[in-house]
Scaffold this active site. Structure first.
Site, PDB file in Angstrom:
ATOM      1  N   ASP A  47       0.809  -1.222   0.000  1.00  0.00           N
ATOM      2  CA  ASP A  47       0.000   0.000   0.000  1.00  0.00           C
ATOM      3  C   ASP A  47       0.845   1.276   0.000  1.00  0.00           C
ATOM      4  O   ASP A  47       0.403   2.312   0.506  1.00  0.00           O
ATOM      5  CB  ASP A  47      -0.962   0.004   1.192  1.00  0.00           C
ATOM      6  CG  ASP A  47      -2.073   1.053   1.056  1.00  0.00           C
ATOM      7  OD1 ASP A  47      -2.531   1.276  -0.086  1.00  0.00           O
ATOM      8  OD2 ASP A  47      -2.465   1.647   2.079  1.00  0.00           O
ATOM      9  N   ASP A  85      -3.769  -4.629  -4.615  1.00  0.00           N
ATOM     10  CA  ASP A  85      -2.994  -3.406  -4.868  1.00  0.00           C
ATOM     11  C   ASP A  85      -1.566  -3.659  -5.320  1.00  0.00           C
ATOM     12  O   ASP A  85      -0.851  -2.710  -5.656  1.00  0.00           O
ATOM     13  CB  ASP A  85      -2.944  -2.473  -3.638  1.00  0.00           C
ATOM     14  CG  ASP A  85      -4.302  -2.008  -3.174  1.00  0.00           C
ATOM     15  OD1 ASP A  85      -5.246  -2.044  -3.985  1.00  0.00           O
ATOM     16  OD2 ASP A  85      -4.427  -1.617  -2.000  1.00  0.00           O
ATOM     17  N   ASP A 239     -11.681   1.692   5.489  1.00  0.00           N
ATOM     18  CA  ASP A 239     -10.580   1.782   4.533  1.00  0.00           C
ATOM     19  C   ASP A 239      -9.416   2.600   5.087  1.00  0.00           C
ATOM     20  O   ASP A 239      -8.344   2.620   4.479  1.00  0.00           O
ATOM     21  CB  ASP A 239     -11.059   2.438   3.234  1.00  0.00           C
ATOM     22  CG  ASP A 239     -12.095   1.599   2.509  1.00  0.00           C
ATOM     23  OD1 ASP A 239     -11.897   0.383   2.377  1.00  0.00           O
ATOM     24  OD2 ASP A 239     -13.119   2.171   2.079  1.00  0.00           O
TER      25      ASP A 239
END
Length: 288
Positions: A47, A85, A239
């Site tokens: 991330d 991701d 999130d």
């Protein structure tokens, strides 16, 4: 909402711990005559050091972690969502382009190790229809070893519409010789959020208000090469502590307005967000 099957996220435990957790998840699903959906989420540089940062320290540690993960699957049935991701946020997207080759090696090695488990179906990060172009997603998937995996996943932890995602997935699949794919429909029942205020960074992916649960998990999609609709993200989990790009603030102005609390701060990534969970349930499409 919580009775609907959703992904089991493995986020950076030791090899022994992740093996035990995966074993439990696979056995629990089998006891219910279901297939475990396991999310491997521990790649180095996860991330881009954002809200969900963490993961393994280096490639060797990650290789050992993936080995423990694979051992936990054993001969059981499992769908593996390999590193959300990881292809949308390559190290070069985070300012460290020298690590792109390592990222691809890590994913290729993980595909090969997990695919040694006879009943594991491995899917790589295809991002979503408003992230990468079809051509860019295809190129990255190829480099990550998608032709040796079952295929790719779309829309994990995002909100794009199912119809757009099907078209996007089909286009990628055609370029990959018919690769299969799955779609995360856990929170896309109302589609993406279009903010009505001008923010420095609206963070439309981060706890957008007014969203709803989507299509329930099923392998009966009626769409060629679309293996399943899944709830990969756990609905109701935050999130991250979004601030819509407002410098020096930790307050989420959208949820502050909804809750009436001018100091409202969203829960950290992965923690329960009760106000959002209620909206997702109330606005589910199809309804709960």
């Amino acid at each position: 909402m919580m009775q609907v099957p959703h992904g089991a996220w493995m986020t950076g435990e030791t090899p022994d711990t992740v093996r035990s957790k995966v074993e439990q998840a696979v056995a629990g699903a089998a006891a219910r005559k279901q297939v475990a959906v396991l999310v491997a989420y521990a790649i180095p540089g996860r991330d881009c050091s954002g809200y969900s940062s963490g993961g393994s320290q280096d490639s060797l540690q990650y290789q050992a972690w993936i080995d423990g993960f694979a051992q936990g699957i054993g001969s059981g049935n499992a769908i593996v969502i390999l590193e959300p991701d990881s292809l949308g946020l390559l190290p070069s997207n985070c300012g460290t382009s020298s690590r792109d080759a390592e990222r691809y090696t890590e994913l290729n090695d993980a595909v090969d190790r997990l695919s040694r488990q006879p009943n594991a179906r491995v899917y790589l990060d295809g991002t979503h229809s408003h992230w990468l172009s079809v051509e860019d997603a295809t190129r990255r998937l190829e480099a990550a070893g998608v032709r040796r995996a079952r295929g790719f996943f779309l829309n994990v932890s995002n909100y794009q519409t199912t119809s757009e995602l099907i078209a996007y997935g089909r286009s990628i699949s055609e370029r990959l010789g018919g690769a299969h794919f799955v779609i995360d429909t856990s929170r896309n029942g109302r589609g993406p959020w279009y903010p009505t205020h001008a923010y420095p960074d609206a963070q439309d992916w981060c706890n957008p208000p007014g969203r709803g649960l989507g299509i329930r998990p099923t392998a009966n999609t009626g769409v060629e090469r679309l293996d399943a609709y899944l709830w990969v993200k756990v609905p109701g989990e935050s999130d991250g502590s979004c601030n819509r790009g407002i410098a020096g603030s930790s307050v989420d102005p959208e949820w502050a307005a909804i809750t009436g609390d001018v100091n409202f701060v969203d829960p950290p990534a992965g923690q329960w967000f009760p106000q959002q969970a209620r909206q997702l349930a109330e606005l589910a499409d199809p309804p709960l």
